[in-house]
Write a protein that holds these residues in place. Sequence first.
Motif, PDB file in Angstrom:
ATOM      1  N   THR A  41      14.694 -45.045 -36.156  1.00 37.85           N
ATOM      2  CA  THR A  41      13.350 -44.785 -35.639  1.00 37.85           C
ATOM      3  C   THR A  41      12.564 -44.057 -36.716  1.00 37.85           C
ATOM      4  N   PHE A  42      11.378 -44.591 -37.023  1.00 36.00           N
ATOM      5  CA  PHE A  42      10.530 -44.004 -38.053  1.00 36.00           C
ATOM      6  C   PHE A  42       9.211 -43.558 -37.430  1.00 36.00           C
ATOM      7  N   PRO A  43       8.814 -42.292 -37.641  1.00 38.12           N
ATOM      8  CA  PRO A  43       7.501 -41.855 -37.178  1.00 38.12           C
ATOM      9  C   PRO A  43       6.420 -42.400 -38.111  1.00 38.12           C
ATOM     10  N   ILE A  44       5.371 -42.971 -37.539  1.00 38.27           N
ATOM     11  CA  ILE A  44       4.253 -43.499 -38.325  1.00 38.27           C
ATOM     12  C   ILE A  44       3.039 -42.618 -38.036  1.00 38.27           C
ATOM     13  N   LYS A  45       2.626 -41.859 -39.037  1.00 39.35           N
ATOM     14  CA  LYS A  45       1.501 -40.938 -38.887  1.00 39.35           C
ATOM     15  C   LYS A  45       0.193 -41.645 -39.232  1.00 39.35           C
ATOM     16  N   TYR A  60       5.584 -50.722 -44.517  1.00 39.25           N
ATOM     17  CA  TYR A  60       5.880 -49.394 -45.036  1.00 39.25           C
ATOM     18  C   TYR A  60       7.227 -49.428 -45.758  1.00 39.25           C
ATOM     19  N   MET A  61       7.345 -48.609 -46.795  1.00 44.84           N
ATOM     20  CA  MET A  61       8.629 -48.410 -47.455  1.00 44.84           C
ATOM     21  C   MET A  61       9.124 -47.039 -46.998  1.00 44.84           C
ATOM     22  N   MET A  62      10.190 -47.050 -46.200  1.00 49.81           N
ATOM     23  CA  MET A  62      10.680 -45.827 -45.578  1.00 49.81           C
ATOM     24  C   MET A  62      11.919 -45.308 -46.315  1.00 49.81           C
ATOM     25  N   SER A  63      11.943 -44.012 -46.577  1.00 52.65           N
ATOM     26  CA  SER A  63      13.097 -43.383 -47.226  1.00 52.65           C
ATOM     27  C   SER A  63      14.257 -43.284 -46.243  1.00 52.65           C
ATOM     28  N   ASP A 153      18.230 -52.452 -35.479  1.00 51.83           N
ATOM     29  CA  ASP A 153      17.022 -52.270 -34.674  1.00 51.83           C
ATOM     30  C   ASP A 153      16.121 -51.241 -35.343  1.00 51.83           C
ATOM     31  N   ILE A 154      14.860 -51.625 -35.534  1.00 50.39           N
ATOM     32  CA  ILE A 154      13.864 -50.743 -36.136  1.00 50.39           C
ATOM     33  C   ILE A 154      12.813 -50.405 -35.088  1.00 50.39           C
ATOM     34  N   VAL A 155      12.520 -49.118 -34.954  1.00 53.00           N
ATOM     35  CA  VAL A 155      11.479 -48.661 -34.044  1.00 53.00           C
ATOM     36  C   VAL A 155      10.459 -47.887 -34.872  1.00 53.00           C
TER      37      VAL A 155
END
Length: 160
Positions: A41-45, A60-63, A153-155
């Motif tokens: 789960t990634f927060p998107i600000k 987005y490229m997420m770390s 699964d990506i959220v």
Amino acid sequence: MEYREIGTKNLRHIWSVLCSNSVLNADNNNLNLNNLVERLTFPIKAEMKKSKEASKATGYMMSVELEVVSRFKKETDEAMAFEIKFDFVNSQGAIIASLPPNKFGIQKEIKSMRIRSKINAIPVDQSGEFTIVVLIKEAGQSQFTEVDRIPLDIVLKDEN
């Protein structure tokens, strides 16, 4: 139903898993897989959304700190070389990124090996079921062979 492992002529893929990290036990040479990963789960600000729109990026490229750990068995008595690479596929079936291949050699006396591939960033363009496709190619081959698919699964969670 017949069980068939996938691989190339001289290299058989046994398994691949996604985890947060792995540790080699020096006493028995076993590998401890820590925190097998099925969902992220990634927060998107708001500022991330604005930056994405301004740059016309598709996602987005997420770390992350992840490892794909794979086990292979050599099907020849000779030394051999091969490459492994990973494709990231979104829930629509589109390849959104391919990691560059890594080259490995297996000495003549070695019959099986584990490979730990670190992933420091993952491209995401939407929520859904992503797939990390594991591909290998023996030295001298022109095409990569798909040997596994790891579901993830990506959220993407809006944080306003």
